[in-house]
Design an enzyme around this catalytic site. Structure first.
Site, PDB file in Angstrom:
ATOM      1  N   GLY A   2       4.821  -3.346  14.624  1.00 26.27           N
ATOM      2  CA  GLY A   2       4.359  -4.698  14.305  1.00 26.27           C
ATOM      3  C   GLY A   2       3.589  -4.796  13.002  1.00 26.27           C
ATOM      4  O   GLY A   2       3.339  -5.897  12.507  1.00 26.27           O
ATOM      5  N   GLU A   3       3.197  -3.660  12.441  1.00 28.49           N
ATOM      6  CA  GLU A   3       2.437  -3.716  11.189  1.00 28.49           C
ATOM      7  C   GLU A   3       3.330  -4.186  10.042  1.00 28.49           C
ATOM      8  O   GLU A   3       4.545  -4.006  10.071  1.00 28.49           O
ATOM      9  CB  GLU A   3       1.842  -2.342  10.862  1.00 28.49           C
ATOM     10  CG  GLU A   3       0.689  -1.985  11.780  1.00 28.49           C
ATOM     11  CD  GLU A   3      -0.062  -0.734  11.338  1.00 28.49           C
ATOM     12  OE1 GLU A   3       0.362  -0.067  10.372  1.00 28.49           O
ATOM     13  OE2 GLU A   3      -1.087  -0.423  11.980  1.00 28.49           O
TER      14      GLU A   3
ATOM     15  N   ARG B 160     -11.278 -24.319   9.365  1.00 25.76           N
ATOM     16  CA  ARG B 160     -11.938 -25.339  10.200  1.00 25.76           C
ATOM     17  C   ARG B 160     -13.042 -24.744  11.072  1.00 25.76           C
ATOM     18  O   ARG B 160     -13.888 -25.463  11.568  1.00 25.76           O
ATOM     19  CB  ARG B 160     -10.891 -26.070  11.053  1.00 25.76           C
ATOM     20  CG  ARG B 160     -10.072 -27.062  10.222  1.00 25.76           C
ATOM     21  CD  ARG B 160      -8.971 -27.706  11.029  1.00 25.76           C
ATOM     22  NE  ARG B 160      -7.928 -26.753  11.369  1.00 25.76           N
ATOM     23  CZ  ARG B 160      -6.929 -27.009  12.209  1.00 25.76           C
ATOM     24  NH1 ARG B 160      -6.862 -28.175  12.795  1.00 25.76           N
ATOM     25  NH2 ARG B 160      -6.011 -26.084  12.447  1.00 25.76           N
TER      26      ARG B 160
ATOM     27  N   HIS C 276     -10.457 -28.048   4.234  1.00 20.16           N
ATOM     28  CA  HIS C 276     -10.951 -29.045   5.186  1.00 20.16           C
ATOM     29  C   HIS C 276     -12.354 -29.522   4.800  1.00 20.16           C
ATOM     30  O   HIS C 276     -12.641 -30.715   4.839  1.00 20.16           O
ATOM     31  CB  HIS C 276     -10.924 -28.454   6.591  1.00 20.16           C
ATOM     32  CG  HIS C 276     -11.423 -29.404   7.611  1.00 20.16           C
ATOM     33  ND1 HIS C 276     -10.854 -30.645   7.799  1.00 20.16           N
ATOM     34  CD2 HIS C 276     -12.453 -29.332   8.476  1.00 20.16           C
ATOM     35  CE1 HIS C 276     -11.513 -31.288   8.741  1.00 20.16           C
ATOM     36  NE2 HIS C 276     -12.482 -30.510   9.170  1.00 20.16           N
TER      37      HIS C 276
ATOM     38  N   ASP D 220     -10.074 -40.565  10.348  1.00 20.39           N
ATOM     39  CA  ASP D 220     -11.506 -40.385  10.572  1.00 20.39           C
ATOM     40  C   ASP D 220     -12.205 -40.477   9.224  1.00 20.39           C
ATOM     41  O   ASP D 220     -11.553 -40.477   8.174  1.00 20.39           O
ATOM     42  CB  ASP D 220     -11.818 -39.067  11.292  1.00 20.39           C
ATOM     43  CG  ASP D 220     -11.309 -37.852  10.551  1.00 20.39           C
ATOM     44  OD1 ASP D 220     -11.308 -37.871   9.299  1.00 20.39           O
ATOM     45  OD2 ASP D 220     -10.890 -36.877  11.202  1.00 20.39           O
TER      46      ASP D 220
ATOM     47  N   LYS E  41     -12.943 -41.086  14.882  1.00 19.56           N
ATOM     48  CA  LYS E  41     -12.296 -40.134  15.796  1.00 19.56           C
ATOM     49  C   LYS E  41     -13.341 -39.344  16.566  1.00 19.56           C
ATOM     50  O   LYS E  41     -14.338 -38.908  16.000  1.00 19.56           O
ATOM     51  CB  LYS E  41     -11.411 -39.177  14.991  1.00 19.56           C
ATOM     52  CG  LYS E  41     -10.725 -38.126  15.840  1.00 19.56           C
ATOM     53  CD  LYS E  41      -9.706 -37.324  15.032  1.00 19.56           C
ATOM     54  CE  LYS E  41     -10.342 -36.195  14.275  1.00 19.56           C
ATOM     55  NZ  LYS E  41      -9.362 -35.361  13.574  1.00 19.56           N
TER      56      LYS E  41
ATOM     57  N   ARG F  97     -13.228 -35.948  18.932  1.00 22.95           N
ATOM     58  CA  ARG F  97     -12.341 -34.912  19.474  1.00 22.95           C
ATOM     59  C   ARG F  97     -12.812 -34.515  20.864  1.00 22.95           C
ATOM     60  O   ARG F  97     -13.944 -34.088  21.052  1.00 22.95           O
ATOM     61  CB  ARG F  97     -12.296 -33.689  18.542  1.00 22.95           C
ATOM     62  CG  ARG F  97     -11.304 -32.635  19.001  1.00 22.95           C
ATOM     63  CD  ARG F  97     -11.039 -31.579  17.949  1.00 22.95           C
ATOM     64  NE  ARG F  97     -10.179 -32.044  16.859  1.00 22.95           N
ATOM     65  CZ  ARG F  97      -8.862 -32.201  16.938  1.00 22.95           C
ATOM     66  NH1 ARG F  97      -8.230 -31.945  18.066  1.00 22.95           N
ATOM     67  NH2 ARG F  97      -8.173 -32.617  15.898  1.00 22.95           N
TER      68      ARG F  97
ATOM     69  N   ASP G 158      -4.113 -37.714   6.090  1.00 29.38           N
ATOM     70  CA  ASP G 158      -5.068 -36.709   6.581  1.00 29.38           C
ATOM     71  C   ASP G 158      -4.817 -35.385   5.862  1.00 29.38           C
ATOM     72  O   ASP G 158      -3.733 -35.168   5.312  1.00 29.38           O
ATOM     73  CB  ASP G 158      -4.915 -36.535   8.100  1.00 29.38           C
ATOM     74  CG  ASP G 158      -6.219 -36.068   8.763  1.00 29.38           C
ATOM     75  OD1 ASP G 158      -7.185 -35.756   8.043  1.00 29.38           O
ATOM     76  OD2 ASP G 158      -6.248 -36.020  10.011  1.00 29.38           O
TER      77      ASP G 158
HETATM   78  C1  R5P Z   1      -9.906 -32.578  11.242  1.00 32.06           C
HETATM   79  O1  R5P Z   1     -10.842 -33.363  11.164  1.00 32.06           O
HETATM   80  C2  R5P Z   1      -8.741 -32.641  10.304  1.00 32.06           C
HETATM   81  O2  R5P Z   1      -9.008 -33.465   9.218  1.00 32.06           O
HETATM   82  C3  R5P Z   1      -7.494 -33.141  11.007  1.00 32.06           C
HETATM   83  O3  R5P Z   1      -7.706 -34.479  11.405  1.00 32.06           O
HETATM   84  C4  R5P Z   1      -7.189 -32.304  12.189  1.00 32.06           C
HETATM   85  O4  R5P Z   1      -7.158 -30.960  11.845  1.00 32.06           O
HETATM   86  C5  R5P Z   1      -5.883 -32.715  12.808  1.00 32.06           C
HETATM   87  O5  R5P Z   1      -5.701 -31.948  13.938  1.00 32.06           O
HETATM   88  P1  R5P Z   1      -4.689 -32.392  15.057  1.00 32.06           P
HETATM   89  O6  R5P Z   1      -3.349 -32.645  14.417  1.00 32.06           O
HETATM   90  O7  R5P Z   1      -4.667 -31.211  15.992  1.00 32.06           O
HETATM   91  O8  R5P Z   1      -5.233 -33.618  15.715  1.00 32.06           O
END
Ligand code: R5P
Length: 282
Positions: A34-35, A89, A122, A160, A184, A186, A210
């Protein structure tokens, strides 16, 4: 000379074209255990530009190997371009016991890089995890190019608040239209709650912008809200079309009209290139 990762071959070639640099013919091998092992051939680069998105753990290892092979081949300068930086992230320890994954991978990738560039991270703050600090390249404007010229009363919408600047960049590149954003929350890795804004969307062409579409939850919830409110069309524009698992299906089921992404990740939806934006910094 440009050295592309196995998952970033199109962008590496596009960048070689932009810079009029030679494109190395890299071999990618996987051993039975796998390497991985790359081989960059019999080259003697002065400046090596490694172009590798790190969307998987294997891609991280491959990038480290490309940097090392370039150095081994005698490069006096190794520039590393991370079109998509994986693990970015996880830029803080969200729960007790968590790592700051972005810092961990940035440390490893810095060890053999004289300079690092990354496209629309991000959070720009992750650039500071690199030594020296990485350069954030804004490649979002190009997302306006595939949009039809005749969008009706277009609204460029961020799902968001964090994506507001991106929506504005794409609107400015398009040349007309309004911007707005949703709120948004999460709930879990693949579940989000979207609170819409008061903007009127009925009969308008809406472009949701986004940085990343990962599970597609953010986008599919946004599309559903916009469809419920009688938007004429809903396009999705994303810098990093990660599209994990069934993300594209979620977007289609929600009623998306068009999906456009850049080539930081090689997907069927990667219809525009960030190569010119990256080349400007090189
Ligand atoms: C997070 O705030 C990023 O800007 C994206 O909105 C996020 O990574 C999108 O993730 P997903 O498609 O899983 O909702």
């Amino acid at each position: 000379m440009i050295f592309g990762g196995s998952s970033t071959q199109s962008l590496a070639a596009a960048l070689a074209g932009e810079l009029d640099d030679e494109l190395a013919l890299v071999d990618y091998e996987r051993f039975p255990d796998g390497e991985l092992k790359v081989n960059v051939g019999d080259v003697a680069p002065d400046r090596a530009i490694v172009v590798a998105s790190t969307a998987s753990s294997d891609a991280h290892v491959e990038c480290l190997q490309l940097q090392d092979a370039a150095r081994e081949a005698g490069a006096s300068e190794v520039v590393t371009v991370l079109p998509y930086m994986g693990y970015a992230r996880q830029d803080e320890a969200f729960d007790p016991g968590d790592p700051v994954s972005a810092r961990a991978v940035a440390g490893a990738l810095s060890a053999n890089a004289d300079r690092v560039l990354t496209v629309n991270p991000h959070e720009t703050a992750v650039c500071e995890f690199f030594e020296p600090t990485a350069t954030a390249v804004d490649g979002a404007g190009v997302l306006a190019n595939p949009l039809p010229d005749d969008l009706v009363d277009p609204l460029f919408l961020a799902p968001d608040e964090g994506a507001c600047d991106l929506a504005t960049t794409v609107r400015d590149a398009y040349g007309r239209g309004a911007t707005d954003h949703f709120v948004k929350h999460r709930v879990s890795g693949d579940e989000v709650d979207i609170t819409p804004s008061d903007a009127t969307v009925a009969d308008r062409d809406v472009v949701v912008v986004d940085d990343i579409v990962a599970t597609g939850s953010t986008m599919s919830e946004s599309i559903a809200v916009l469809r419920d409110r009688d938007a004429a069309s809903v396009s999705v524009a994303t810098v990093h079309p990660l599209f994990a698992a069934n993300a594209v299906t979620k977007l289609r089921r929600a009623g998306v009209s068009r999906i456009v992404g850049t080539d930081t990740l090689e997907r069927p939806q990667s219809v525009v290139s960030v190569a010119p934006a990256v080349a400007e910094h090189l």
